[in-house]
Enzyme design. Structure first.
Site, short mmCIF file in Angstrom:
data_model
loop_
_atom_site.label_atom_id
_atom_site.label_comp_id
_atom_site.label_asym_id
_atom_site.label_seq_id
_atom_site.Cartn_x
_atom_site.Cartn_y
_atom_site.Cartn_z
N GLN A 96 0.85 -1.20 0.00
CA GLN A 96 0.00 0.00 0.00
C GLN A 96 0.88 1.25 0.00
OE1 GLN A 96 -3.25 0.07 -0.31
NE2 GLN A 96 -3.99 -1.94 0.34
N ASP A 131 -9.45 -7.96 -1.30
CA ASP A 131 -8.82 -6.65 -1.55
C ASP A 131 -8.24 -6.71 -2.97
OD1 ASP A 131 -7.59 -4.22 -1.36
OD2 ASP A 131 -6.05 -4.83 0.07
N GLU A 149 -2.71 -15.32 -3.42
CA GLU A 149 -2.13 -14.20 -4.17
C GLU A 149 -1.45 -14.78 -5.42
OE1 GLU A 149 -1.43 -10.74 -4.11
OE2 GLU A 149 -0.12 -11.22 -5.79
N TYR A 153 -6.43 -12.09 -2.54
CA TYR A 153 -5.58 -11.00 -3.07
C TYR A 153 -4.69 -10.50 -1.93
CZ TYR A 153 -9.19 -11.22 -6.65
OH TYR A 153 -10.05 -11.65 -7.61
N CYS A 161 -10.34 -0.48 -4.12
CA CYS A 161 -9.68 0.77 -4.51
C CYS A 161 -10.37 1.36 -5.75
CB CYS A 161 -8.20 0.55 -4.75
SG CYS A 161 -7.86 -0.74 -5.95
C1 LIG Z 1 -4.95 -4.09 -3.99
S1 LIG Z 1 -3.67 -5.29 -3.83
C2 LIG Z 1 -3.94 -5.85 -2.20
C3 LIG Z 1 -2.79 -6.54 -1.55
C4 LIG Z 1 -2.85 -6.68 -0.03
N1 LIG Z 1 -4.14 -7.04 0.45
C5 LIG Z 1 -2.37 -5.40 0.61
O1 LIG Z 1 -3.17 -4.61 1.08
O2 LIG Z 1 -1.14 -5.20 0.63
C6 LIG Z 1 -4.21 -6.53 -4.88
C7 LIG Z 1 -3.32 -7.76 -4.92
O3 LIG Z 1 -3.96 -8.72 -5.78
C8 LIG Z 1 -2.97 -9.40 -6.51
N2 LIG Z 1 -3.67 -10.02 -7.65
C9 LIG Z 1 -4.00 -9.46 -8.83
N3 LIG Z 1 -4.70 -10.32 -9.58
C10 LIG Z 1 -4.82 -11.47 -8.87
C11 LIG Z 1 -5.45 -12.72 -9.10
N4 LIG Z 1 -6.08 -12.97 -10.24
N5 LIG Z 1 -5.38 -13.65 -8.14
C12 LIG Z 1 -4.73 -13.41 -6.98
N6 LIG Z 1 -4.11 -12.24 -6.70
C13 LIG Z 1 -4.16 -11.29 -7.62
C14 LIG Z 1 -1.94 -8.36 -6.80
O4 LIG Z 1 -0.68 -8.94 -7.10
C15 LIG Z 1 -1.93 -7.57 -5.48
O5 LIG Z 1 -0.98 -8.10 -4.58
#
Ligand SMILES: C[S@@+](CC[C@H](N)C(=O)[O-])C[C@H]1O[C@@H](n2cnc3c(N)ncnc32)[C@H](O)[C@@H]1O
Length: 473
Positions: free
Chosen positions: A305, A403, A355, A334, A430
Site C-alpha cells: 500500500q 482486496d 495471491e 488477493y 480501490c
Molecule cells: C490491492 S492489492 C492488495 C494486496 C494486499 N491485500 C495489501 O493490502 O497489501 C491486490 C493484490 O492482488 C494481486 N492479484 C491481482 N490479480 C490477482 C489474481 N487474479 N489472483 C490473486 N491475486 C491477484 C496483486 O498482485 C496484489 O498483490
C-alpha cells in the site's frame, strides 16, 4: 464549509456521446465563457455551450471561466482556462500548478474538505447508478494530505539531449520534467533526482519508445515510512545496466538511507513498468517496513500500500467491522505480501491467503516467520480459481476478506465465496465503480449489506478513493 455539492456523472464523455446530436457549437481556438457545472472522475471541470460539454483542466464547479477551445471532437471538446472570472470558495490557494496540469494531483485545486466530499459523492453516485440503496459515510481523510506516497515510478526520457525524470503530460507520453511530486515522500523525490543526476553524470541514456534505442525506462524508489529504508530500482530496456557498480557507489554516497539497489529489465513493448527479472546490484534484495506492529519485507515487484498511514486506519476499521473472534477461520483473497493476513492473525484461529504473484507469496511466508506467526497459510494462485477449489474442498471460513486490484472481482470468485457461506464478507476496494458492479452480484448471491460504506482517502489530491463495505449472509 462546503457550499455546493460537487456534481458528478460516471463517465461524462460516454454520456456526451449519447446526448449531443446537433451541430457542434464550438470551433478550435474559439473563446467561450461559462460556469463550471460538473467535474469528471479525472478531475476536469465541465462547462457546457448549448448543452455541448467542454472539459477543462483546473476549473471547479461554481466557477465562471473564460476558456480557449483546444480540441473539438464530435460529442465533446477540450479547453484551457484563459481567465477565471469568478473563483469558487472551494478553490485551494497556492497549489502546485504542475501537479494539477500533469495529473499528478488533479484534485489539488480543491480544498481538502471539498475533495473528501467529492469522493463521498462519487461512491454515492456509482451505487445509485446500479440501483443499490446504501448509506455512504463521509470520507475519512488525512491530517496532512500531502507527501504521503512511499513509492514513485518515474518515467525517464531524453529532453533536449538531457536525461530527465518527470511525469507525462495528461493524455500523452511527452515528459514534463518534475522534481517535486507534491504527494510523494520528499525523500522518495530526492532519491529519484539523485539517481537522475548520477545517470546524467555517467552519460547513460534514456530509452526511446519510438526508435527503441537507449537504456533507462523508469526509476522506481520506495521508502519505508516507519523504517526509513530506501530501495532504488533502475528499469532498463537493455539486458545490462552500464556502469552498474559506479551507479551503486554514487547512490550510496548520496543516499545514506539506501538499503537496496536493484536493476530490473523490462524489454517488452508495454505500459507495464517493471519487468520480471531483477538483479540486486548492491545491498539487500528487499526493504523492511512496519505496519500495525508487524514487520514486512517488501521486494521490488511486490504490491505494498502506497499510503501506510491510512492503510493502518483502513485495516483496523475493516477488522473491527468484521467482528473477528478467536475461533474464526478467515480467507484473505488477493493477499499480496500478507499485510491483512498477518495484521489479523493474532485475533483469529487461522487465516488462508491467496495471491497470484509468486514473489509476493514468498515475501508473505517470510513475513509470517519473521513475526512468529504460525496460524497462516499462503497459496500462489489465481484467487477465483483457488477460492473455487477451496469451496469444492469444503473450506467454510467464518469471514472472507477481499482486496482486489482496480478491476474488482470476477463472478467466479463471488460464486465461490457464496458457496463457502461465510457469515461475513469484507470487501476492501480501490475502485468504487467495480465495487458497485460487484455488489449487485454479491446481493444476488444472498448476502446483504451490513452498515454504511466507509470511503477512506488513501490517495489525497487524486481522484481515487478506497472503500470498505461489509456483507452478511
Ligand atoms: C490491492 S492489492 C492488495 C494486496 C494486499 N491485500 C495489501 O493490502 O497489501 C491486490 C493484490 O492482488 C494481486 N492479484 C491481482 N490479480 C490477482 C489474481 N487474479 N489472483 C490473486 N491475486 C491477484 C496483486 O498482485 C496484489 O498483490
Amino acid at each position: 464549509m462546503m457550499n455546493y455539492v460537487v456534481m458528478m456523472s460516471t463517465n461524462i464523455m460516454a454520456k456526451a456521446n449519447r446526448v449531443y446530436k446537433t451541430k457542434v457549437p464550438v470551433t478550435k481556438n474559439q473563446q467561450v465563457e461559462a460556469e463550471v457545472v460538473d467535474i469528471t472522475y479525472q478531475g476536469m471541470g465541465v462547462i457546457k455551450i448549448d448543452n455541448f460539454p467542454i472539459f477543462v483542466i483546473d476549473a471547479i464547479p461554481g466557477e465562471v471561466v473564460q476558456v480557449g477551445i483546444t480540441k473539438v471532437l464530435k460529442s465533446y471538446a477540450f479547453g484551457r482556462v484563459i481567465k477565471r472570472v469568478k473563483a469558487s470558495p472551494n478553490r485551494a490557494e497556492n497549489v502546485d500548478k504542475v501537479a494539477i496540469t500533469t495529473g499528478i494531483a488533479p484534485l489539488a485545486n480543491l480544498k481538502y474538505e471539498a475533495q473528501l466530499t467529492f469522493k463521498q459523492r462519487q461512491v454515492e453516485q456509482l451505487f445509485k447508478k446500479v440501483n443499490v440503496s446504501v448509506e455512504v459515510n463521509p470520507t475519512i481523510g488525512m491530517t496532512d494530505p500531502t507527501k504521503y506516497r512511499n513509492k514513485a515510478q518515474v518515467p525517464v526520457q531524453m529532453v533536449n539531449g538531457q536525461l530527465e525524470t518527470g511525469f507525462y503530460r495528461r493524455g500523452s507520453h511527452k515528459l514534463m520534467p518534475v522534481e517535486d511530486f507534491y504527494i510523494q515522500d520528499p525523500k522518495v523525490d530526492e532519491a529519484v533526482s539523485v539517481t537522475r543526476d548520477v545517470l546524467r553524470d555517467l552519460g547513460i541514456s534514456a530509452y526511446d519508445e519510438e526508435t527503441h534505442k537507449g537504456v533507462v525506462r523508469h526509476i522506481m524508489a520506495r521508502r519505508g515510512f516507519y523504517s526509513h529504508e530506501l530501495m532504488v530500482v533502475i528499469i532498463t530496456n537493455t539486458k545490462k545496466l552500464p556502469e552498474a557498480d559506479n551507479i551503486a557507489a554514487a547512490l550510496r554516497a548520496k543516499l545514506p538511507e539506501l538499503k537496496s539497489f536493484i536493476h530490473n529489465i523490462n524489454n517488452h513493448d508495454t505500459n507495464v513498468i517493471m519487468g520480471q527479472w531483477n538483479e540486486t546490484v548492491w545491498g539487500a534484495d528487499e526493504i523492511h517496513d512496519q505496519l500495525m506492529g508487524k514487520d514486512f519485507i517488501i521486494g521490488p515487484n511486490s504490491f505494498y500500500q502506497i499510503n501506510p498511514q491510512t492503510t493502518a486506519v483502513l485495516y483496523t476499521l475493516a477488522a473491527e467491522k468484521a467482528g473477528l473472534k478467536p475461533t474464526d477461520v478467515v480467507v484473505d483473497a488477493y493477499s499480496g505480501i500478507g499485510t491483512i493476513t498477518l495484521s489479523i492473525a493474532d485475533q483469529v484461529a487461522k487465516v488462508y491467503g491467496v495471491e497470484v504473484v509468486e514473489d509476493a507469496v514468498l515475501d508473505a511466508e517470510k513475513n509470517a516467520q519473521n513475526n512468529h506467526i504460525d496460524n497462516v497459510e499462503f497459496v500462489t494462485a489465481d484467487a477465483p480459481e483457488q477460492m473455487t477449489q477451496w469451496a469444492a474442498d469444503g473450506l467454510k471460513p467464518d469471514v472472507v476478506f477481499v482486496d482486489p486490484p482496480r478491476k474488482g472481482l470476477t463472478n467466479e470468485l463471488i460464486s465461490a465465496v457464496s458457496a463457502m457461506q461465510p457469515k461475513t464478507f469484507v470487501y476492501i476496494s480501490c475502485n468504487p465503480a467495480t465495487l458497485a458492479r460487484d455488489t449487485v452480484q454479491i446481493l444476488a448471491e444472498g448476502f446483504h449489506i451490513d452498515g454504511p460504506i466507509q470511503p477512506i482517502d488513501q490517495f489525497p489530491q487524486t481522484t481515487h478513493v478506497e472503500s470498505v463495505l461489509i456483507f452478511k449472509r
